[in-house]
Design a protein around this motif. Structure first.
Motif, PDB file in Angstrom:
ATOM      1  N   GLY A   1       0.656  -0.714   0.065  1.00 53.70           N
ATOM      2  CA  GLY A   1       0.131  -0.227  -0.068  1.00 53.70           C
ATOM      3  C   GLY A   1       0.756   1.452  -0.072  1.00 53.70           C
ATOM      4  N   GLU A   2      -0.077   2.389   0.194  1.00 46.50           N
ATOM      5  CA  GLU A   2       0.476   3.703   0.002  1.00 46.50           C
ATOM      6  C   GLU A   2       0.905   3.838   1.843  1.00 46.50           C
ATOM      7  OE1 GLU A   2      -0.330   8.455  -1.246  1.00 46.50           O
ATOM      8  OE2 GLU A   2      -1.466   6.703  -2.326  1.00 46.50           O
ATOM      9  N   VAL A   3       2.073   4.726   2.161  1.00 42.30           N
ATOM     10  CA  VAL A   3       2.370   5.317   3.546  1.00 42.30           C
ATOM     11  C   VAL A   3       1.053   7.062   3.613  1.00 42.30           C
ATOM     12  CG1 VAL A   3       4.141   6.339   4.680  1.00 42.30           C
ATOM     13  CG2 VAL A   3       4.469   4.074   3.207  1.00 42.30           C
TER      14      VAL A   3
ATOM     15  N   GLN B   1      -0.108  -9.763  14.582  1.00 38.70           N
ATOM     16  CA  GLN B   1      -0.187  -7.946  15.836  1.00 38.70           C
ATOM     17  C   GLN B   1      -0.104  -7.443  14.835  1.00 38.70           C
ATOM     18  OE1 GLN B   1       1.882 -10.767  16.931  1.00 38.70           O
ATOM     19  NE2 GLN B   1      -0.363 -11.894  17.669  1.00 38.70           N
ATOM     20  N   ASN B   2       0.762  -7.197  13.450  1.00 39.39           N
ATOM     21  CA  ASN B   2       0.574  -6.148  12.702  1.00 39.39           C
ATOM     22  C   ASN B   2       1.865  -5.561  12.707  1.00 39.39           C
ATOM     23  OD1 ASN B   2      -1.504  -6.842  10.349  1.00 39.39           O
ATOM     24  ND2 ASN B   2      -3.225  -5.448  11.677  1.00 39.39           N
ATOM     25  N   ASP B   3       2.900  -6.898  13.493  1.00 33.66           N
ATOM     26  CA  ASP B   3       3.574  -6.074  13.886  1.00 33.66           C
ATOM     27  C   ASP B   3       4.910  -6.406  12.673  1.00 33.66           C
ATOM     28  OD1 ASP B   3       3.824  -4.845  16.290  1.00 33.66           O
ATOM     29  OD2 ASP B   3       4.130  -7.809  17.131  1.00 33.66           O
ATOM     30  N   ALA B   4       5.712  -4.963  12.394  1.00 31.52           N
ATOM     31  CA  ALA B   4       6.539  -4.817  10.800  1.00 31.52           C
ATOM     32  C   ALA B   4       7.123  -5.913  11.023  1.00 31.52           C
ATOM     33  CB  ALA B   4       6.234  -3.774  10.171  1.00 31.52           C
ATOM     34  N   LEU B   5       7.250  -7.406  10.228  1.00 26.66           N
ATOM     35  CA  LEU B   5       8.605  -7.681  10.304  1.00 26.66           C
ATOM     36  C   LEU B   5      10.271  -7.064   9.294  1.00 26.66           C
ATOM     37  CD1 LEU B   5       6.488 -11.696  10.027  1.00 26.66           C
ATOM     38  CD2 LEU B   5       7.545 -10.298  12.125  1.00 26.66           C
ATOM     39  N   SER B   6       9.336  -6.638   8.090  1.00 27.22           N
ATOM     40  CA  SER B   6       9.990  -6.389   7.199  1.00 27.22           C
ATOM     41  C   SER B   6       9.605  -5.425   5.988  1.00 27.22           C
ATOM     42  CB  SER B   6      11.123  -7.596   5.793  1.00 27.22           C
ATOM     43  OG  SER B   6       9.888  -8.122   5.290  1.00 27.22           O
ATOM     44  N   ILE B   7       9.757  -4.114   6.190  1.00 32.02           N
ATOM     45  CA  ILE B   7       9.096  -2.994   5.077  1.00 32.02           C
ATOM     46  C   ILE B   7      10.815  -3.265   3.973  1.00 32.02           C
ATOM     47  CG2 ILE B   7       8.567  -0.649   4.894  1.00 32.02           C
ATOM     48  CD1 ILE B   7       7.686  -1.331   7.651  1.00 32.02           C
TER      49      ILE B   7
ATOM     50  N   GLU C   1      14.385   4.279   3.600  1.00 27.44           N
ATOM     51  CA  GLU C   1      13.831   4.838   4.091  1.00 27.44           C
ATOM     52  C   GLU C   1      12.102   5.406   3.421  1.00 27.44           C
ATOM     53  OE1 GLU C   1      16.663   7.986   5.652  1.00 27.44           O
ATOM     54  OE2 GLU C   1      18.073   7.050   5.950  1.00 27.44           O
ATOM     55  N   PHE C   2      11.584   5.485   4.013  1.00 27.09           N
ATOM     56  CA  PHE C   2      10.273   5.799   3.497  1.00 27.09           C
ATOM     57  C   PHE C   2       9.724   7.143   4.255  1.00 27.09           C
ATOM     58  CE2 PHE C   2      11.404   1.286   4.334  1.00 27.09           C
ATOM     59  CZ  PHE C   2      11.082   1.179   3.023  1.00 27.09           C
TER      60      PHE C   2
END
Length: 121
Positions: A64-66, A111-117, A97-98
């Motif tokens: 998705g879009e940040v 739990q919607n914890d980000a493992l990677s982005i 970087e985002f």
């Protein structure tokens, strides 16, 4: 009455026979270390297959879009219009970087914890 030479010969023969049977049994058994290893059967082949780098057990992929980033919290709008909140942790793999407006792909746990982005393709 049995003479001593006959008796000792019979005793030696019995001991020799018992020793050979034990030696034969030992030759048929694998060493103790081999007996303790789990069998590599067809049922266990799945355990031996390593997942790809992009595959994480129990993870979902969010694209998705940040919308905004506040500290360790990412707010993302998916292509279906649903807004999601992702939480990053110190062990989250950040591949770049985002900023607001970036299209990302995130692997998240239940739990919607980000493992990677990373940047979406």
């Amino acid at each position: 009455m049995v003479s001593i030479p006959k008796w000792s010969g019979m005793a030696c023969g019995c001991l020799l026979g018992m020793g050979l049977s034990t030696a034969m049994q030992a030759a048929e058994k694998p060493p103790a270390a081999e007996r303790m290893k789990p069998a590599a059967s067809a049922d266990r082949k799945a355990d031996l297959v390593k997942p790809d780098d992009d595959t994480v057990q129990g993870a979902n992929t969010i694209k998705g879009e940040v919308l905004r980033i506040k500290g360790e919290h990412f707010y993302v709008r998916r292509s279906d219009g649903k807004e999601m909140h992702l939480h990053t942790k110190p062990n989250t793999q950040m591949m770049g970087e985002f900023k607001k407006g970036d299209r990302i792909e995130a692997k998240v746990n239940d739990q919607n914890d980000a493992l990677s982005i990373r940047q979406a393709h």
